[in-house]
Each structure stands twice: as structure tokens, then as C-alpha cells.
Design a protein around this motif. Structure first.
Motif, PDB file in Angstrom:
ATOM      1  N   GLU A 102      46.332  39.887  90.297  1.00  0.00           N
ATOM      2  CA  GLU A 102      45.597  38.737  90.858  1.00  0.00           C
ATOM      3  C   GLU A 102      45.096  37.825  89.749  1.00  0.00           C
ATOM      4  O   GLU A 102      45.146  36.613  89.858  1.00  0.00           O
ATOM      5  CB  GLU A 102      44.403  39.221  91.685  1.00  0.00           C
ATOM      6  N   ARG A 103      44.628  38.434  88.681  1.00  0.00           N
ATOM      7  CA  ARG A 103      44.014  37.654  87.594  1.00  0.00           C
ATOM      8  C   ARG A 103      45.038  36.908  86.746  1.00  0.00           C
ATOM      9  O   ARG A 103      44.798  35.771  86.339  1.00  0.00           O
ATOM     10  CB  ARG A 103      43.189  38.585  86.715  1.00  0.00           C
ATOM     11  N   PHE A 104      46.187  37.531  86.476  1.00  0.00           N
ATOM     12  CA  PHE A 104      47.104  36.969  85.492  1.00  0.00           C
ATOM     13  C   PHE A 104      48.447  36.483  86.030  1.00  0.00           C
ATOM     14  O   PHE A 104      49.162  35.777  85.308  1.00  0.00           O
ATOM     15  CB  PHE A 104      47.365  37.986  84.381  1.00  0.00           C
ATOM     16  N   LEU A 105      48.834  36.832  87.240  1.00  0.00           N
ATOM     17  CA  LEU A 105      50.198  36.546  87.678  1.00  0.00           C
ATOM     18  C   LEU A 105      50.308  35.552  88.828  1.00  0.00           C
ATOM     19  O   LEU A 105      51.407  35.343  89.342  1.00  0.00           O
ATOM     20  CB  LEU A 105      50.899  37.859  88.048  1.00  0.00           C
ATOM     21  N   PRO A 108      46.487  29.205  90.677  1.00  0.00           N
ATOM     22  CA  PRO A 108      45.253  29.074  91.467  1.00  0.00           C
ATOM     23  C   PRO A 108      45.443  28.870  92.975  1.00  0.00           C
ATOM     24  O   PRO A 108      44.708  29.440  93.758  1.00  0.00           O
ATOM     25  CB  PRO A 108      44.565  27.864  90.844  1.00  0.00           C
ATOM     26  N   HIS A 109      46.420  28.125  93.421  1.00  0.00           N
ATOM     27  CA  HIS A 109      46.564  27.857  94.861  1.00  0.00           C
ATOM     28  C   HIS A 109      47.732  28.607  95.497  1.00  0.00           C
ATOM     29  O   HIS A 109      48.136  28.296  96.612  1.00  0.00           O
ATOM     30  CB  HIS A 109      46.706  26.349  95.098  1.00  0.00           C
TER      31      HIS A 109
END
Length: 158
Positions: A102-105, A108-109
Motif C-alpha cells: 500500500e505504501r510503496f506500490l 495516490p489515486h
């Protein structure tokens, strides 16, 4: 068990865990089991994996003790793959991989799934590594030692 690996790899819990559950399909099968999928056909439909690959991975996960095979809970002739205690202990690993992804791959949208706790309907707190006293730890705050049998320490590792 890791048979042709170097001595240090044979002694490494990470290497052994990866040997047991570290390939993509095995982890995706376990992830689906956390979503209450239990039957071969449900795993296959949800994952889109070839039957031979799914058969091999489920067999290996049963052999290593992640799943046990039981008669179908609805009384039908099918069998179900049910997570054992050992299998349920993989949950933090799957959550950690999810949170890293979720954080790196994702942009944002970009659409993605989100794991919420059942009681409050809120996203989970990020998983962190903590010392026995509760202090947050990073890679430079830890070291490995070799142990034998019941935890007797041998030489320190560098």
C-alpha cells in the motif's frame, strides 16, 4: 527443509520460512484463506491459477502444516483446506506485506483493497518491530546470534 543450501542458509529462519511459504502462489492462497476461502474450486476461481500449480501449492502447504484437509463443512463430498494454528500465525506476515505494498506500490489515486478491523471499521495501524520493552526498532538496532536446542547461545553472528 532447505537441503542444498549453504550452512548459514540452513540455519536461517528466514530462508526456511521462504522455502515453506515464500512463493507468490502460496502466500496468495494463504491470503485468500484469511478471507474464508476453503475449497479448491474457490481458490482457483479467485486466484485464476492453473490447477496443477494450485494442487502442488496446497499439497506443500498441507505437508508443512499450514493447512489441514477436512470434510466440507456443508456435508458435501468436497474437502476443505482449513488454516491450522501455524497457518493463522502467518497473518502478521500477510498484513506486513499488504502495508508495504500500500505504501510503496500504488499511486495516490489508484484503486486498491484496504484491510479494516471488524470492530471499528478502521484501517489497521502499521506493523512495527518492537523490543521486549516496547521500543520501536529498525535494522540497525538488532543483531543475530546462533542458538542450539532450547536457546543456548553459541558464537555471535556478524
Amino acid at each position: 527443509m532447505i537441503e542444498e543450501a549453504s550452512p548459514s542458509a540452513r540455519e536461517c529462519p528466514v530462508a526456511r520460512a521462504l522455502e515453506a511459504i515464500g512463493d507468490r502462489w502460496s502466500l496468495m492462497i494463504v491470503r485468500d484463506a484469511f478471507d474464508d476461502i476453503r475449497r479448491f474450486s474457490e481458490f482457483q476461481k479467485n486466484l485464476g491459477v492453473a490447477r496443477n500449480i494450485l494442487t502442488a501449492r496446497l499439497k506443500a502447504l498441507v505437508e508443512v502444516g499450514v493447512f489441514e484437509v477436512r470434510p466440507a463443512s456443508d456435508g458435501s463430498a468436497y474437502k476443505e483446506y482449513v488454516l491450522t494454528e501455524q497457518g493463522r500465525e502467518i497473518f502478521p506476515i500477510v498484513v506486513s506485506l499488504r502495508q508495504w505494498g500500500e505504501r510503496f506500490l500504488f499511486e495516490p489515486h489508484e484503486t486498491r483493497s484496504l484491510l479494516l478491523d471488524d470492530e471499528r471499521g478502521e484501517p489497521l495501524m502499521p506493523i512495527e518491530v518492537r523490543s521486549a520493552s516496547g521500543q520501536k526498532l529498525g535494522p540497525s538496532d538488532c543483531h543475530r546470534v546462533r542458538v542450539v536446542d532450547g536457546g543456548e547461545r553459541t558464537t555471535p553472528e556478524v
